[in-house]
Design a protein around this motif. Structure first.
Motif, PDB file in Angstrom:
ATOM      1  N   PRO A  78       1.156  -1.455   6.023  1.00  0.00           N
ATOM      2  CA  PRO A  78      -0.247  -1.828   6.235  1.00  0.00           C
ATOM      3  C   PRO A  78      -0.381  -3.311   6.554  1.00  0.00           C
ATOM      4  N   ALA A  79      -1.319  -3.647   7.419  1.00  0.00           N
ATOM      5  CA  ALA A  79      -1.588  -5.045   7.742  1.00  0.00           C
ATOM      6  C   ALA A  79      -2.236  -5.743   6.557  1.00  0.00           C
ATOM      7  N   GLN A  80      -1.971  -7.053   6.417  1.00  0.00           N
ATOM      8  CA  GLN A  80      -2.570  -7.824   5.326  1.00  0.00           C
ATOM      9  C   GLN A  80      -3.920  -8.417   5.709  1.00  0.00           C
ATOM     10  N   ARG A  81      -4.314  -8.273   6.963  1.00  0.00           N
ATOM     11  CA  ARG A  81      -5.588  -8.805   7.425  1.00  0.00           C
ATOM     12  C   ARG A  81      -6.365  -7.693   8.108  1.00  0.00           C
ATOM     13  N   PRO A  82      -7.708  -7.760   8.117  1.00  0.00           N
ATOM     14  CA  PRO A  82      -8.505  -6.702   8.741  1.00  0.00           C
ATOM     15  C   PRO A  82      -8.292  -6.639  10.251  1.00  0.00           C
ATOM     16  N   LYS A 124       0.674 -47.532   8.306  1.00  0.00           N
ATOM     17  CA  LYS A 124      -0.082 -47.012   9.450  1.00  0.00           C
ATOM     18  C   LYS A 124       0.374 -45.576   9.715  1.00  0.00           C
ATOM     19  N   ILE A 125      -0.573 -44.643   9.667  1.00  0.00           N
ATOM     20  CA  ILE A 125      -0.229 -43.250   9.932  1.00  0.00           C
ATOM     21  C   ILE A 125       0.035 -43.076  11.420  1.00  0.00           C
ATOM     22  N   LEU A 126       1.148 -42.466  11.747  1.00  0.00           N
ATOM     23  CA  LEU A 126       1.563 -42.275  13.132  1.00  0.00           C
ATOM     24  C   LEU A 126       1.291 -40.864  13.633  1.00  0.00           C
ATOM     25  N   SER A 127       1.648 -39.861  12.804  1.00  0.00           N
ATOM     26  CA  SER A 127       1.544 -38.488  13.287  1.00  0.00           C
ATOM     27  C   SER A 127       1.376 -37.521  12.126  1.00  0.00           C
ATOM     28  N   VAL A 128       0.825 -36.367  12.464  1.00  0.00           N
ATOM     29  CA  VAL A 128       0.644 -35.276  11.510  1.00  0.00           C
ATOM     30  C   VAL A 128       1.178 -34.010  12.172  1.00  0.00           C
ATOM     31  N   ARG A 129       2.002 -33.264  11.434  1.00  0.00           N
ATOM     32  CA  ARG A 129       2.504 -31.990  11.957  1.00  0.00           C
ATOM     33  C   ARG A 129       2.189 -30.891  10.960  1.00  0.00           C
ATOM     34  N   GLY A 130       1.519 -29.867  11.434  1.00  0.00           N
ATOM     35  CA  GLY A 130       1.145 -28.761  10.573  1.00  0.00           C
ATOM     36  C   GLY A 130       1.754 -27.454  11.047  1.00  0.00           C
ATOM     37  N   GLU A 131       2.177 -26.645  10.095  1.00  0.00           N
ATOM     38  CA  GLU A 131       2.676 -25.302  10.381  1.00  0.00           C
ATOM     39  C   GLU A 131       1.932 -24.332   9.478  1.00  0.00           C
ATOM     40  N   PHE A 132       1.182 -23.421  10.103  1.00  0.00           N
ATOM     41  CA  PHE A 132       0.422 -22.432   9.338  1.00  0.00           C
ATOM     42  C   PHE A 132       0.750 -21.036   9.826  1.00  0.00           C
ATOM     43  N   GLY A 133       0.851 -20.091   8.882  1.00  0.00           N
ATOM     44  CA  GLY A 133       0.934 -18.699   9.281  1.00  0.00           C
ATOM     45  C   GLY A 133       2.028 -17.920   8.593  1.00  0.00           C
ATOM     46  N   TYR A 134       2.081 -16.662   8.923  1.00  0.00           N
ATOM     47  CA  TYR A 134       3.025 -15.725   8.329  1.00  0.00           C
ATOM     48  C   TYR A 134       3.007 -14.473   9.194  1.00  0.00           C
ATOM     49  N   TRP A 135       3.911 -13.527   8.898  1.00  0.00           N
ATOM     50  CA  TRP A 135       3.949 -12.294   9.681  1.00  0.00           C
ATOM     51  C   TRP A 135       2.904 -11.327   9.141  1.00  0.00           C
ATOM     52  N   VAL A 136       1.914 -10.998   9.979  1.00  0.00           N
ATOM     53  CA  VAL A 136       0.940  -9.971   9.635  1.00  0.00           C
ATOM     54  C   VAL A 136       1.457  -8.650  10.196  1.00  0.00           C
ATOM     55  N   PHE A 137       1.725  -7.699   9.328  1.00  0.00           N
ATOM     56  CA  PHE A 137       2.313  -6.439   9.772  1.00  0.00           C
ATOM     57  C   PHE A 137       1.391  -5.710  10.740  1.00  0.00           C
ATOM     58  N   GLU A 138       2.012  -5.031  11.674  1.00  0.00           N
ATOM     59  CA  GLU A 138       1.273  -4.379  12.762  1.00  0.00           C
ATOM     60  C   GLU A 138       0.416  -3.212  12.291  1.00  0.00           C
ATOM     61  N   GLY A 139       0.690  -2.696  11.093  1.00  0.00           N
ATOM     62  CA  GLY A 139      -0.123  -1.621  10.555  1.00  0.00           C
ATOM     63  C   GLY A 139       0.459  -0.240  10.721  1.00  0.00           C
ATOM     64  N   GLU A 185      -7.231   0.278  10.069  1.00  0.00           N
ATOM     65  CA  GLU A 185      -7.292   0.794   8.704  1.00  0.00           C
ATOM     66  C   GLU A 185      -7.346   2.315   8.635  1.00  0.00           C
ATOM     67  N   GLN A 186      -7.752   2.957   9.715  1.00  0.00           N
ATOM     68  CA  GLN A 186      -7.814   4.418   9.773  1.00  0.00           C
ATOM     69  C   GLN A 186      -6.556   5.036  10.383  1.00  0.00           C
ATOM     70  N   GLY A 187      -5.573   4.193  10.693  1.00  0.00           N
ATOM     71  CA  GLY A 187      -4.336   4.691  11.268  1.00  0.00           C
ATOM     72  C   GLY A 187      -4.369   4.869  12.772  1.00  0.00           C
ATOM     73  N   ASN A 188      -5.395   4.309  13.418  1.00  0.00           N
ATOM     74  CA  ASN A 188      -5.529   4.431  14.876  1.00  0.00           C
ATOM     75  C   ASN A 188      -4.949   3.209  15.573  1.00  0.00           C
TER      76      ASN A 188
END
Length: 383
Positions: free
Chosen positions: A181-185, A162-177, A233-236
């Motif tokens: 450079p940031a890894q996400r738009p 019987k499944i009781l619980s699920v724990r998920g951890e997602f993410g990483y450090w996205v650089f501020e730019g 992305e333009q440095g602003n």
């Protein structure tokens, strides 16, 4: 056996996801392998036309991958009866309008998630596709990850009890730019541009939880904007007013409790960028993107709490890895192949736009839960 041409109008392929996962690793890869094999031995060969605002950019991408057709005129592309499928991986804010236009033009549709920013628009879109008799699909890529496929195999085998619980951890450090450079738009971090991790990730967690562990019945979510200022992305420098972290708890059918943290402001000390731990009465498993480890109840150690001496157990070594018994292709490509078989040969298909509506619904409820600081039930949706 026959080769069937499938004309695909592809929008949003200049972005990271649209280019890497959908164009290069899916459509181009399918073309290079000789098409999609059908049950009767026929093959379906995709023939994409790339649509975008920047003519030079899409022409360069097309040349790089041996694609002969591009255009900046979406209306003209939709008017071509020889191209029967419209695909979108552009921005969330544009998606519902683009899909609506494609459906009214008589095209079948397949798209990234979220399918819109609000559940009302998403539901209207799904109902329109049904009304017009349009075949439709939404990307549910996490279910095709090798790690989660192993979790499904364990579940189907009865490993967990019987499944009781699920724990998920997602993410990483996205650089501020600024200093890196940031890894996400940058739009991901602006509310007015459709950004925010709750809208982005709760859509994923909805289909993962629904399909692997039980339908989501209720949600409690706390969001946060940990990094209030970023550089684009333009440095602003700009105000990052969208949530960059979400801490959510879900109640599932059958009494399973799931907790998933999602963050673009966290540093990784775990096995992968996303991990899921599933605990059951008979056994537990921890899966990342590709690998999965298990611990059965007969192999469970007996730790004792003692704060007065250093821990002597190496807990990570007490788990057994699930072997890679079956080769697994790129998940985006596999789902493309399944949708193409559905489109051309009526193969079974479950990930329609209504599944996308469920994702938007959970994200909307997550945002509301954060705003009102309370648990919210997840009502059933009528198609």
């Amino acid at each position: 056996m026959a080769t069937i041409r499938l004309g695909i109008i592809m929008h949003g392929i200049t972005g990271r996801m649209g280019y890497n996962q959908h164009l290069v690793r899916s459509i181009v890869a399918i073309r290079d392998q000789g098409g999609v094999l059908l049950a009767n031995g026929d093959r379906v060969m995709p023939d994409p036309i790339l649509v975008g605002r920047n003519a030079e950019k899409i022409a360069e991408i097309a040349k790089r991958h041996g694609i002969t057709r591009t255009t900046t005129d979406l209306t003209a592309a939709l008017a071509n009866p020889d191209d029967t499928l419209f695909f979108d991986a552009g921005s969330t804010q544009m998606r519902a309008a683009l899909l609506t236009q494609a459906i009214h033009a008589g095209k079948h549709v397949y798209c990234e998630k979220p399918i819109s920013e609000d559940v009302g628009t998403a539901l209207t879109l799904a109902r329109l596709a049904t009304q017009k008799g349009i075949k439709n699909g939404v990307v549910q890529d996490k279910l095709y990850l090798p790690g989660l496929r192993k979790i499904k195999m364990l579940r189907d085998s009865g490993f967990f009890g019987k499944i009781l619980s699920v724990r998920g951890e997602f993410g990483y450090w996205v650089f501020e730019g600024d200093w890196q450079p940031a890894q996400r738009p940058s739009w991901n971090y602006r509310k007015n541009d459709g950004g925010g991790i709750i809208l982005d990730m709760l859509c994923h967690w909805r289909y993962v939880l629904d399909n692997l562990f039980g339908e989501v019945k209720a949600v409690s979510c706390l969001g946060a904007t940990h990094i209030p200022s970023r550089v684009d992305e333009q440095g602003n420098t700009y105000v990052a007013d969208a949530d960059d972290a979400a801490y959510a708890t879900f109640e599932l059918e059958g009494g399973v409790i799931a907790q998933i943290n999602s963050s673009w402001a966290v540093r990784v000390r775990r096995d992968d960028l996303v991990t899921f731990q599933v605990d059951g009465t008979h056994g537990s498993a921890v899966a990342g993107l590709t690998r999965c480890w298990t611990q059965h109840r007969v192999n469970t150690p007996r730790p004792v709490w003692n704060p007065d001496q250093p821990q002597t157990m190496n807990f990570a070594q007490q788990w057994d890895e699930v072997p890679d018994n079956q080769p697994v292709d790129n998940g985006f490509k596999v789902q493309w192949e399944e949708f193409i078989r559905h489109l051309v040969a009526d193969a079974p298909w479950k990930f329609d736009l209504m599944q996308g509506v469920k994702g938007v619904q959970l994200a909307e409820l997550g945002l509301k839960s954060w705003q009102e600081r309370r648990w919210l039930d997840v009502p059933k949706l009528e198609a």
